[in-house]
Design a protein around this motif. Structure first.
Motif, PDB file in Angstrom:
ATOM      1  N   MET A   1       0.829  -1.197   0.000  1.00  0.00           N
ATOM      2  CA  MET A   1       0.000   0.000   0.000  1.00  0.00           C
ATOM      3  C   MET A   1       0.874   1.260   0.000  1.00  0.00           C
ATOM      4  SD  MET A   1      -3.114   0.979   0.116  1.00  0.00           S
ATOM      5  CE  MET A   1      -4.169   2.281   0.573  1.00  0.00           C
ATOM      6  N   ARG A   2       1.949   1.247   0.795  1.00  0.00           N
ATOM      7  CA  ARG A   2       2.829   2.408   0.871  1.00  0.00           C
ATOM      8  C   ARG A   2       3.489   2.668  -0.479  1.00  0.00           C
ATOM      9  NH1 ARG A   2       6.681   3.476   5.861  1.00  0.00           N
ATOM     10  NH2 ARG A   2       5.228   5.110   6.285  1.00  0.00           N
ATOM     11  N   GLU A   3       3.811   1.603  -1.234  1.00  0.00           N
ATOM     12  CA  GLU A   3       4.438   1.761  -2.547  1.00  0.00           C
ATOM     13  C   GLU A   3       3.495   2.449  -3.526  1.00  0.00           C
ATOM     14  OE1 GLU A   3       7.572   1.109  -3.464  1.00  0.00           O
ATOM     15  OE2 GLU A   3       8.012   0.559  -1.403  1.00  0.00           O
ATOM     16  N   VAL A   4       2.199   2.230  -3.373  1.00  0.00           N
ATOM     17  CA  VAL A   4       1.223   2.851  -4.267  1.00  0.00           C
ATOM     18  C   VAL A   4       1.106   4.337  -3.957  1.00  0.00           C
ATOM     19  CG1 VAL A   4      -1.220   2.897  -4.898  1.00  0.00           C
ATOM     20  CG2 VAL A   4      -0.061   0.721  -4.572  1.00  0.00           C
ATOM     21  N   LEU A   5       1.106   4.695  -2.659  1.00  0.00           N
ATOM     22  CA  LEU A   5       0.931   6.088  -2.267  1.00  0.00           C
ATOM     23  C   LEU A   5       2.222   6.895  -2.339  1.00  0.00           C
ATOM     24  CD1 LEU A   5      -1.501   5.683   0.744  1.00  0.00           C
ATOM     25  CD2 LEU A   5      -2.042   6.372  -1.580  1.00  0.00           C
ATOM     26  N   ALA A   6       3.370   6.214  -2.406  1.00  0.00           N
ATOM     27  CA  ALA A   6       4.650   6.919  -2.480  1.00  0.00           C
ATOM     28  C   ALA A   6       5.600   6.174  -3.416  1.00  0.00           C
ATOM     29  CB  ALA A   6       5.265   7.071  -1.094  1.00  0.00           C
ATOM     30  N   PRO A   7       5.331   6.217  -4.732  1.00  0.00           N
ATOM     31  CA  PRO A   7       6.235   5.526  -5.658  1.00  0.00           C
ATOM     32  C   PRO A   7       7.572   6.252  -5.759  1.00  0.00           C
ATOM     33  CG  PRO A   7       4.628   6.809  -6.865  1.00  0.00           C
ATOM     34  CD  PRO A   7       4.257   6.909  -5.411  1.00  0.00           C
ATOM     35  N   ARG A   8       8.541   5.556  -6.295  1.00  0.00           N
ATOM     36  CA  ARG A   8       9.886   6.145  -6.453  1.00  0.00           C
ATOM     37  C   ARG A   8       9.965   6.871  -7.798  1.00  0.00           C
ATOM     38  NH1 ARG A   8      13.633   5.045  -2.831  1.00  0.00           N
ATOM     39  NH2 ARG A   8      13.267   3.371  -1.382  1.00  0.00           N
ATOM     40  N   LEU A   9      10.611   8.034  -7.752  1.00  0.00           N
ATOM     41  CA  LEU A   9      10.858   8.815  -8.949  1.00  0.00           C
ATOM     42  C   LEU A   9      12.324   9.219  -8.915  1.00  0.00           C
ATOM     43  CD1 LEU A   9       9.716  10.331 -11.449  1.00  0.00           C
ATOM     44  CD2 LEU A   9       9.317  12.259  -9.943  1.00  0.00           C
ATOM     45  N   LEU A  10      13.119   8.657  -9.811  1.00  0.00           N
ATOM     46  CA  LEU A  10      14.561   8.912  -9.857  1.00  0.00           C
ATOM     47  C   LEU A  10      15.237   8.630  -8.510  1.00  0.00           C
ATOM     48  CD1 LEU A  10      14.574  12.207 -11.953  1.00  0.00           C
ATOM     49  CD2 LEU A  10      15.005   9.875 -12.772  1.00  0.00           C
ATOM     50  N   GLY A  11      14.817   7.545  -7.877  1.00  0.00           N
ATOM     51  CA  GLY A  11      15.452   7.100  -6.639  1.00  0.00           C
ATOM     52  C   GLY A  11      14.880   7.670  -5.364  1.00  0.00           C
ATOM     53  N   ARG A  12      13.940   8.577  -5.440  1.00  0.00           N
ATOM     54  CA  ARG A  12      13.343   9.163  -4.239  1.00  0.00           C
ATOM     55  C   ARG A  12      11.852   8.885  -4.200  1.00  0.00           C
ATOM     56  NH1 ARG A  12      15.814  15.141  -3.234  1.00  0.00           N
ATOM     57  NH2 ARG A  12      17.956  14.490  -2.926  1.00  0.00           N
ATOM     58  N   ARG A  13      11.341   8.708  -3.004  1.00  0.00           N
ATOM     59  CA  ARG A  13       9.898   8.506  -2.848  1.00  0.00           C
ATOM     60  C   ARG A  13       9.173   9.836  -3.019  1.00  0.00           C
ATOM     61  NH1 ARG A  13       8.581   3.589  -1.435  1.00  0.00           N
ATOM     62  NH2 ARG A  13       9.958   2.330  -0.158  1.00  0.00           N
ATOM     63  N   VAL A  14       8.051   9.777  -3.714  1.00  0.00           N
ATOM     64  CA  VAL A  14       7.215  10.961  -3.929  1.00  0.00           C
ATOM     65  C   VAL A  14       5.815  10.618  -3.407  1.00  0.00           C
ATOM     66  CG1 VAL A  14       6.233  12.518  -5.639  1.00  0.00           C
ATOM     67  CG2 VAL A  14       8.538  11.625  -5.961  1.00  0.00           C
ATOM     68  N   LEU A  51      12.386  17.404  -4.615  1.00  0.00           N
ATOM     69  CA  LEU A  51      13.553  18.183  -4.181  1.00  0.00           C
ATOM     70  C   LEU A  51      13.634  18.346  -2.664  1.00  0.00           C
ATOM     71  CD1 LEU A  51      13.702  21.098  -6.785  1.00  0.00           C
ATOM     72  CD2 LEU A  51      15.284  19.171  -6.549  1.00  0.00           C
ATOM     73  N   LEU A  52      12.491  18.434  -2.006  1.00  0.00           N
ATOM     74  CA  LEU A  52      12.446  18.679  -0.563  1.00  0.00           C
ATOM     75  C   LEU A  52      11.680  17.553   0.137  1.00  0.00           C
ATOM     76  CD1 LEU A  52      11.415  22.435  -0.849  1.00  0.00           C
ATOM     77  CD2 LEU A  52      13.718  21.543  -0.462  1.00  0.00           C
ATOM     78  N   PRO A  53      12.270  16.363   0.212  1.00  0.00           N
ATOM     79  CA  PRO A  53      11.537  15.245   0.819  1.00  0.00           C
ATOM     80  C   PRO A  53      11.343  15.467   2.318  1.00  0.00           C
ATOM     81  CG  PRO A  53      13.797  14.616   0.393  1.00  0.00           C
ATOM     82  CD  PRO A  53      13.609  15.978  -0.210  1.00  0.00           C
ATOM     83  N   LEU A  54      10.156  15.107   2.794  1.00  0.00           N
ATOM     84  CA  LEU A  54       9.856  15.219   4.216  1.00  0.00           C
ATOM     85  C   LEU A  54      10.354  13.969   4.940  1.00  0.00           C
ATOM     86  CD1 LEU A  54       6.212  16.580   4.066  1.00  0.00           C
ATOM     87  CD2 LEU A  54       8.254  17.823   4.716  1.00  0.00           C
ATOM     88  N   PRO A  55      10.834  14.129   6.150  1.00  0.00           N
ATOM     89  CA  PRO A  55      11.240  12.935   6.903  1.00  0.00           C
ATOM     90  C   PRO A  55      10.007  12.141   7.317  1.00  0.00           C
ATOM     91  CG  PRO A  55      11.370  14.865   8.301  1.00  0.00           C
ATOM     92  CD  PRO A  55      11.054  15.350   6.908  1.00  0.00           C
ATOM     93  N   ILE A  56      10.191  10.856   7.499  1.00  0.00           N
ATOM     94  CA  ILE A  56       9.106  10.008   7.973  1.00  0.00           C
ATOM     95  C   ILE A  56       8.961  10.259   9.464  1.00  0.00           C
ATOM     96  CG2 ILE A  56       8.342   7.640   8.303  1.00  0.00           C
ATOM     97  CD1 ILE A  56       9.882   6.948   5.744  1.00  0.00           C
ATOM     98  N   LEU A  57       7.784  10.694   9.864  1.00  0.00           N
ATOM     99  CA  LEU A  57       7.540  11.030  11.255  1.00  0.00           C
ATOM    100  C   LEU A  57       6.705   9.946  11.922  1.00  0.00           C
ATOM    101  CD1 LEU A  57       6.663  14.801  10.948  1.00  0.00           C
ATOM    102  CD2 LEU A  57       8.841  13.792  11.572  1.00  0.00           C
ATOM    103  N   ASP A  58       7.048   9.636  13.140  1.00  0.00           N
ATOM    104  CA  ASP A  58       6.262   8.717  13.944  1.00  0.00           C
ATOM    105  C   ASP A  58       5.683   9.519  15.101  1.00  0.00           C
ATOM    106  OD1 ASP A  58       5.117   6.676  15.315  1.00  0.00           O
ATOM    107  OD2 ASP A  58       6.991   5.717  15.922  1.00  0.00           O
ATOM    108  N   PRO A  59       4.368   9.755  15.092  1.00  0.00           N
ATOM    109  CA  PRO A  59       3.794  10.573  16.155  1.00  0.00           C
ATOM    110  C   PRO A  59       3.772   9.874  17.508  1.00  0.00           C
ATOM    111  CG  PRO A  59       2.067   9.706  14.751  1.00  0.00           C
ATOM    112  CD  PRO A  59       3.384   9.312  14.123  1.00  0.00           C
ATOM    113  N   GLY A  60       4.152   8.613  17.562  1.00  0.00           N
ATOM    114  CA  GLY A  60       4.175   7.904  18.830  1.00  0.00           C
ATOM    115  C   GLY A  60       2.794   7.491  19.297  1.00  0.00           C
ATOM    116  N   ILE A  61       1.908   7.238  18.357  1.00  0.00           N
ATOM    117  CA  ILE A  61       0.547   6.822  18.699  1.00  0.00           C
ATOM    118  C   ILE A  61       0.245   5.508  18.008  1.00  0.00           C
ATOM    119  CG2 ILE A  61      -1.892   7.424  18.478  1.00  0.00           C
ATOM    120  CD1 ILE A  61      -1.077  10.348  18.597  1.00  0.00           C
ATOM    121  N   ARG A  62      -0.237   4.554  18.780  1.00  0.00           N
ATOM    122  CA  ARG A  62      -0.684   3.269  18.254  1.00  0.00           C
ATOM    123  C   ARG A  62      -2.138   3.106  18.657  1.00  0.00           C
ATOM    124  NH1 ARG A  62       3.548   4.494  16.853  1.00  0.00           N
ATOM    125  NH2 ARG A  62       5.444   3.294  16.626  1.00  0.00           N
ATOM    126  N   LEU A  63      -2.947   2.538  17.800  1.00  0.00           N
ATOM    127  CA  LEU A  63      -4.369   2.400  18.083  1.00  0.00           C
ATOM    128  C   LEU A  63      -4.675   0.958  18.466  1.00  0.00           C
ATOM    129  CD1 LEU A  63      -6.945   4.030  18.073  1.00  0.00           C
ATOM    130  CD2 LEU A  63      -7.318   3.323  15.740  1.00  0.00           C
TER     131      LEU A  63
END
Length: 176
Positions: A1-14, A51-63
């Motif tokens: 699912m993550r690959e569909v929402l953030a495919p790679r473009l020239l080596g970076r996830r978008v 050009l400006l990739p955001l870091p992967i954030l973990d809000p520290g919440i599990r449901l």
């Protein structure tokens, strides 16, 4: 699912949802929905997210669904009883009893502390006056007598339920 929402473009996830959001903002700023504006917004969104990739954030919440249901039921009960208590003191002549209580917290997680503060402030008759690391100062309305220990016990129970419903393994271990 993550690959569909953030495919790679020239080596970076978008991230495609972010590209879509940026395109919507672009079209809104231009004030006109046209094929050129939509394509320009998509192109701008792609370039910016690449050009400006955001870091992967973990809000520290599990449901945890079972603990969430328990939390919501008890929180709903708190809302009802507190509303009745506040309504009584509004209709009752004379000033209502109020008290300021320092309440220690056992969790050091900012996410859990924030959720506890939101839950406390949402309940009628309680307001967070100050927040410190591992301690809250709570103003309580409508509880007669010296109820500091009862308030501390109620907040400790709320803290346990919030951490059980939303906390990480580390949060739950810290609370135990």
């Amino acid at each position: 699912m993550r690959e569909v929402l953030a495919p790679r473009l020239l080596g970076r996830r978008v991230p495609l949802p972010l590209v879509g959001w940026l395109a919507l903002v672009w079209v809104t700023l231009w004030g006109e929905v046209s094929p050129g504006n939509v394509l320009g917004g998509l192109a701008t969104g792609l370039v910016v997210t690449w050009l400006l990739p955001l870091p992967i954030l973990d809000p520290g919440i599990r449901l945890r669904p079972v603990a969430l249901v328990r939390f919501l039921l008890l929180f709903g009960w708190d809302l009802v009883t507190s509303t009745v208590r506040v309504a009584y003191w509004v209709a009752h002549p004379g000033p209502p009893p109020t008290q300021i209580v320092r309440v220690p917290l056992h969790t050091s997680s900012e996410s859990m502390t924030m959720m506890i503060m939101i839950a406390l402030t949402t309940v009628p008759g309680t307001v967070i006056m100050e927040a410190y690391p591992r301690e809250l100062v709570v103003h309580v309305l409508g509880l007669p007598g010296d109820v500091a220990e009862a308030v501390r016990a109620d907040v400790a129970g709320l803290e346990r339920r919030v951490v059980a419903a939303f906390g990480t393994r580390r949060d739950r271990e810290e609370l135990a």
